[in-house]
Design a protein around this motif. Structure first.
Motif, mmCIF file in Angstrom:
data_model
loop_
_atom_site.group_PDB
_atom_site.id
_atom_site.type_symbol
_atom_site.label_atom_id
_atom_site.label_comp_id
_atom_site.label_asym_id
_atom_site.label_seq_id
_atom_site.Cartn_x
_atom_site.Cartn_y
_atom_site.Cartn_z
ATOM 1 N N PHE A 62 0.731 -1.060 -0.031
ATOM 2 C CA PHE A 62 -0.133 0.011 -0.117
ATOM 3 C C PHE A 62 0.737 1.274 0.002
ATOM 4 O O PHE A 62 0.685 2.091 -0.896
ATOM 5 N N GLU A 63 1.773 1.213 0.775
ATOM 6 C CA GLU A 63 2.654 2.466 0.854
ATOM 7 C C GLU A 63 3.536 2.630 -0.348
ATOM 8 O O GLU A 63 3.627 3.760 -0.523
ATOM 9 N N PHE A 64 4.124 1.524 -0.771
ATOM 10 C CA PHE A 64 4.764 1.730 -2.098
ATOM 11 C C PHE A 64 3.985 2.216 -3.041
ATOM 12 O O PHE A 64 4.308 3.192 -4.233
ATOM 13 N N GLY A 65 2.697 1.655 -3.217
ATOM 14 C CA GLY A 65 1.703 2.191 -4.271
ATOM 15 C C GLY A 65 1.420 3.704 -3.836
ATOM 16 O O GLY A 65 1.313 4.373 -5.192
ATOM 17 N N TRP A 66 1.536 4.052 -2.907
ATOM 18 C CA TRP A 66 1.100 5.552 -2.479
ATOM 19 C C TRP A 66 2.222 6.463 -3.037
ATOM 20 O O TRP A 66 2.114 7.247 -3.890
ATOM 21 N N LEU A 67 3.554 5.827 -3.072
ATOM 22 C CA LEU A 67 4.651 6.561 -3.398
ATOM 23 C C LEU A 67 4.703 6.682 -4.901
ATOM 24 O O LEU A 67 4.853 7.688 -5.659
ATOM 25 N N LEU A 68 4.287 5.636 -5.224
ATOM 26 C CA LEU A 68 4.309 5.455 -6.973
ATOM 27 C C LEU A 68 3.201 6.569 -7.620
ATOM 28 O O LEU A 68 3.285 7.352 -8.583
ATOM 29 N N SER A 69 2.254 6.678 -6.871
ATOM 30 C CA SER A 69 1.117 7.554 -7.483
ATOM 31 C C SER A 69 1.375 8.780 -7.390
ATOM 32 O O SER A 69 1.261 9.632 -8.053
ATOM 33 N N GLN A 70 2.061 9.147 -6.123
ATOM 34 C CA GLN A 70 2.556 10.373 -5.836
ATOM 35 C C GLN A 70 3.663 10.900 -7.076
ATOM 36 O O GLN A 70 3.661 12.209 -7.066
ATOM 37 N N CYS A 71 4.225 9.923 -7.567
ATOM 38 C CA CYS A 71 5.173 10.161 -8.669
ATOM 39 C C CYS A 71 4.588 10.162 -9.935
ATOM 40 O O CYS A 71 5.328 10.362 -10.868
ATOM 41 N N GLY A 72 3.392 10.211 -10.077
ATOM 42 C CA GLY A 72 2.821 10.063 -11.232
ATOM 43 C C GLY A 72 2.787 8.899 -12.054
ATOM 44 O O GLY A 72 2.220 8.898 -13.193
ATOM 45 N N GLU A 76 1.543 1.776 -12.405
ATOM 46 C CA GLU A 76 2.401 0.996 -11.632
ATOM 47 C C GLU A 76 1.867 0.859 -10.374
ATOM 48 O O GLU A 76 1.769 -0.088 -9.560
ATOM 49 N N ALA A 77 1.036 1.886 -9.661
ATOM 50 C CA ALA A 77 0.595 1.865 -8.458
ATOM 51 C C ALA A 77 -0.695 0.899 -8.322
ATOM 52 O O ALA A 77 -0.842 0.125 -7.543
ATOM 53 N N VAL A 78 -1.514 0.884 -9.397
ATOM 54 C CA VAL A 78 -2.664 0.195 -9.709
ATOM 55 C C VAL A 78 -2.307 -1.402 -9.904
ATOM 56 O O VAL A 78 -2.542 -2.253 -9.142
ATOM 57 N N GLU A 79 -1.211 -1.582 -10.505
ATOM 58 C CA GLU A 79 -0.709 -2.946 -10.673
ATOM 59 C C GLU A 79 -0.023 -3.522 -9.188
ATOM 60 O O GLU A 79 -0.425 -4.647 -8.845
ATOM 61 N N LEU A 80 0.291 -2.694 -8.400
ATOM 62 C CA LEU A 80 0.972 -3.147 -7.101
ATOM 63 C C LEU A 80 -0.430 -3.355 -5.964
ATOM 64 O O LEU A 80 -0.275 -4.188 -5.267
ATOM 65 N N LEU A 81 -1.322 -2.561 -6.222
ATOM 66 C CA LEU A 81 -2.488 -2.626 -5.342
ATOM 67 C C LEU A 81 -3.281 -3.821 -5.724
ATOM 68 O O LEU A 81 -3.986 -4.359 -4.894
ATOM 69 N N THR A 86 -4.968 -9.268 -3.415
ATOM 70 C CA THR A 86 -4.874 -10.721 -3.532
ATOM 71 C C THR A 86 -4.692 -11.182 -2.098
ATOM 72 O O THR A 86 -4.863 -12.319 -1.646
ATOM 73 N N LEU A 87 -3.853 -10.536 -1.154
ATOM 74 C CA LEU A 87 -3.697 -10.780 0.277
ATOM 75 C C LEU A 87 -4.943 -10.876 1.011
ATOM 76 O O LEU A 87 -4.700 -11.811 1.908
ATOM 77 N N ASP A 88 -5.957 -10.147 0.783
ATOM 78 C CA ASP A 88 -7.226 -10.064 1.573
ATOM 79 C C ASP A 88 -8.279 -10.002 0.487
ATOM 80 O O ASP A 88 -8.759 -8.755 0.701
ATOM 81 N N PRO A 89 -8.731 -10.639 -0.218
ATOM 82 C CA PRO A 89 -9.656 -10.267 -1.554
ATOM 83 C C PRO A 89 -11.342 -9.950 -1.056
ATOM 84 O O PRO A 89 -11.684 -9.172 -1.627
ATOM 85 N N ARG A 90 -11.312 -10.101 0.155
ATOM 86 C CA ARG A 90 -12.646 -9.976 0.756
ATOM 87 C C ARG A 90 -12.574 -8.776 1.677
ATOM 88 O O ARG A 90 -13.527 -8.431 2.704
ATOM 89 N N SER A 91 -11.537 -8.138 1.668
ATOM 90 C CA SER A 91 -11.540 -6.735 2.578
ATOM 91 C C SER A 91 -11.874 -5.448 1.816
ATOM 92 O O SER A 91 -11.653 -5.348 0.688
ATOM 93 N N PRO A 92 -13.197 -5.002 2.151
ATOM 94 C CA PRO A 92 -13.462 -3.620 1.727
ATOM 95 C C PRO A 92 -12.679 -2.544 1.737
ATOM 96 O O PRO A 92 -12.598 -1.715 0.934
ATOM 97 N N LEU A 93 -11.793 -2.771 2.782
ATOM 98 C CA LEU A 93 -10.797 -1.415 2.605
ATOM 99 C C LEU A 93 -9.720 -1.525 1.542
ATOM 100 O O LEU A 93 -9.401 -0.671 0.895
ATOM 101 N N PHE A 94 -9.413 -2.960 1.452
ATOM 102 C CA PHE A 94 -8.205 -3.079 0.416
ATOM 103 C C PHE A 94 -8.919 -2.753 -1.076
ATOM 104 O O PHE A 94 -8.371 -2.091 -2.025
ATOM 105 N N ARG A 95 -10.232 -3.377 -1.259
ATOM 106 C CA ARG A 95 -10.831 -3.114 -2.513
ATOM 107 C C ARG A 95 -11.194 -1.534 -2.684
ATOM 108 O O ARG A 95 -10.910 -1.115 -3.868
ATOM 109 N N CYS A 96 -11.536 -0.832 -1.696
ATOM 110 C CA CYS A 96 -11.607 0.564 -1.850
ATOM 111 C C CYS A 96 -10.401 1.426 -2.115
ATOM 112 O O CYS A 96 -10.276 2.258 -2.995
ATOM 113 N N ASP A 97 -9.256 0.772 -1.518
ATOM 114 C CA ASP A 97 -7.919 1.589 -1.667
ATOM 115 C C ASP A 97 -7.726 1.455 -3.116
ATOM 116 O O ASP A 97 -7.253 2.199 -3.670
#
Length: 134
Positions: A62-72, A76-81, A86-97
């Motif tokens: 998540f944090e690495f994705g945030w960095l990539l997104s901040q760099c435009g 790549e951020a979406v690929e990472l997310l 996949t680590l918890d596909p039933r997490s509403p938080l992960f899906r929303c992120d």
């Protein structure tokens, strides 16, 4: 202050890395200091990559994705997310992120789908409604 504390934190984390070079947590913490306090995005990326090599956990992805997104680098951020989800596909938080990252990458249809999926998992998940509203 953060400015005064960051060199001490960075030094302490480097000592931890020398003592335990396999500590993904130390690399992630160092990346957070480099990213959020020092604003040294290139070094933060190296530290996040190393942390991911050692242990790919949700927080680091998540944090690495945030960095990539901040760099435009939104795609790549979406690929990472996507890996993050996949680590918890039933997490509403992960899906929303993931939906937020898709939104920032201007993939509005996918952002909409991820928000709906988060609401399907938890109808009271307020952040998904916020994403839909935006």
């Amino acid at each position: 202050s953060k400015t005064e504390a960051s060199p001490l934190a960075e030094h302490a984390l480097r000592v931890v890395q020398r003592m335990d070079p396999g500590s993904a947590s130390a690399y992630r913490a160092l990346a957070n200091v480099q990213f959020h306090i020092r604003r040294n995005l290139a070094e933060a990326e190296k530290s996040y990559r190393k942390a991911c090599e050692l242990e790919s956990n949700a927080y680091t992805l998540f944090e690495f994705g945030w960095l990539l997104s901040q760099c435009g680098r939104h795609e790549e951020a979406v690929e990472l997310l996507e890996v993050f989800v996949t680590l918890d596909p039933r997490s509403p938080l992960f899906r929303c992120d993931l939906g937020w990252w898709c939104f920032v990458a201007r993939d509005y249809d996918r952002a909409f789908v991820e928000a709906l999926f988060a609401l399907e998992l938890d109808p009271s998940f307020a952040e998904a409604n916020w994403l839909l509203a935006i």
